[in-house]
Design a protein around this motif. Structure first.
Motif, PDB file in Angstrom:
ATOM      1  N   MET A   1       1.184   9.123  -7.027  1.00 46.92           N
ATOM      2  CA  MET A   1       1.764  10.020  -6.599  1.00 46.92           C
ATOM      3  C   MET A   1       2.447  10.412  -7.648  1.00 46.92           C
TER       4      MET A   1
ATOM      5  N   LEU B   1       1.077   4.011  -3.204  1.00 50.28           N
ATOM      6  CA  LEU B   1       0.765   5.130  -2.818  1.00 50.28           C
ATOM      7  C   LEU B   1       1.697   6.503  -3.205  1.00 50.28           C
TER       8      LEU B   1
ATOM      9  N   VAL C   1       0.653  -1.088   0.232  1.00 50.36           N
ATOM     10  CA  VAL C   1       0.107   0.092   0.202  1.00 50.36           C
ATOM     11  C   VAL C   1       1.103   1.122   0.068  1.00 50.36           C
TER      12      VAL C   1
END
Length: 162
Positions: free
Chosen positions: A129, A125, A121
Motif C-alpha cells: 500500500m 500489505l 503478510v
C-alpha cells in the motif's frame, strides 16, 4: 520513506519503541476505557470509575506489549539493513515475519510458523500500500508536457482529420 531522513539504527530502535508504546497506551486506554465502562455496574459514577480503573490497570500493559513489538521489529529491521546492505521493503516484510515468529516462540512450532506468515503478510500489505500511494502521489506531481494539454490534442485531431 527516504533512508536519509530516518534516524541511524541504534536510535531508531529506541525511537520506534517509544512511538509504539505511545500508540499502544493511547489505543489501549481508549479500548480499556470503553470496556471498563460497559462492564461496570449501572450508574454514571460507577461506570466512570470502572472506566478509569480499567484504563489505569490495563492501558500501560497494552502500551508495553506494543513497545515490545516495535522494539523487536526495529531490531530485526536494523539487523537486516546491516546484513543485506540495503534498505528496501523486503527488510520490513522479513522483520514482520521474524517479529511474529519470535513473539510466538513459547507456544510451539505451529504457532511460530503461523505468526511468522501472518507477520510477513501483514507487513507485505503495508509495504504494498505504501508503494502504491507513493506511485499515485508521484504521478500527481509529474510535469505536464505541452503534448498532454487538451487544447493541443484538439488541434492535433483537427489537423489529422481534415
Amino acid at each position: 520513506m527516504d533512508e536519509y531522513m530516518r534516524n541511524p539504527c541504534p536510535w531508531r530502535i529506541v525511537d520506534d519503541c517509544g512511538g509504539a508504546f505511545t500508540m499502544g497506551l493511547i489505543g489501549g486506554s481508549l479500548f480499556q476505557g470503553i470496556k471498563g465502562y460497559r462492564n461496570a455496574p449501572i450508574g454514571l459514577n460507577k461506570r466512570l470509575l470502572g472506566s478509569m480503573a480499567a484504563i489505569k490497570e490495563r492501558g500501560p500493559i497494552t502500551g508495553g506489549h506494543f513497545a515490545v513489538w516495535g522494539g523487536l521489529f526495529s531490531t530485526f529491521d536494523c539487523t537486516l539493513v546491516h546484513l543485506r546492505g540495503k534498505e528496501d521493503p523486503w527488510n520490513s516484510i522479513m522483520s514482520g515475519a521474524l517479529t511474529g515468529a519470535t513473539l510466538a516462540m513459547r507456544q510451539g512450532t505451529a504457532s511460530v510458523i503461523t505468526s511468522g506468515v501472518i507477520g510477513a503478510v501483514f507487513l507485505g500489505l503495508i509495504e504494498g500500500m505504501s508503494i502504491l500511494i507513493t506511485q499515485f502521489s508521484a504521478q500527481e506531481f509529474r510535469p505536464i508536457s505541452p503534448l498532454d494539454m487538451p487544447e493541443h490534442m484538439g488541434n492535433q485531431q483537427q489537423q489529422q482529420g481534415g
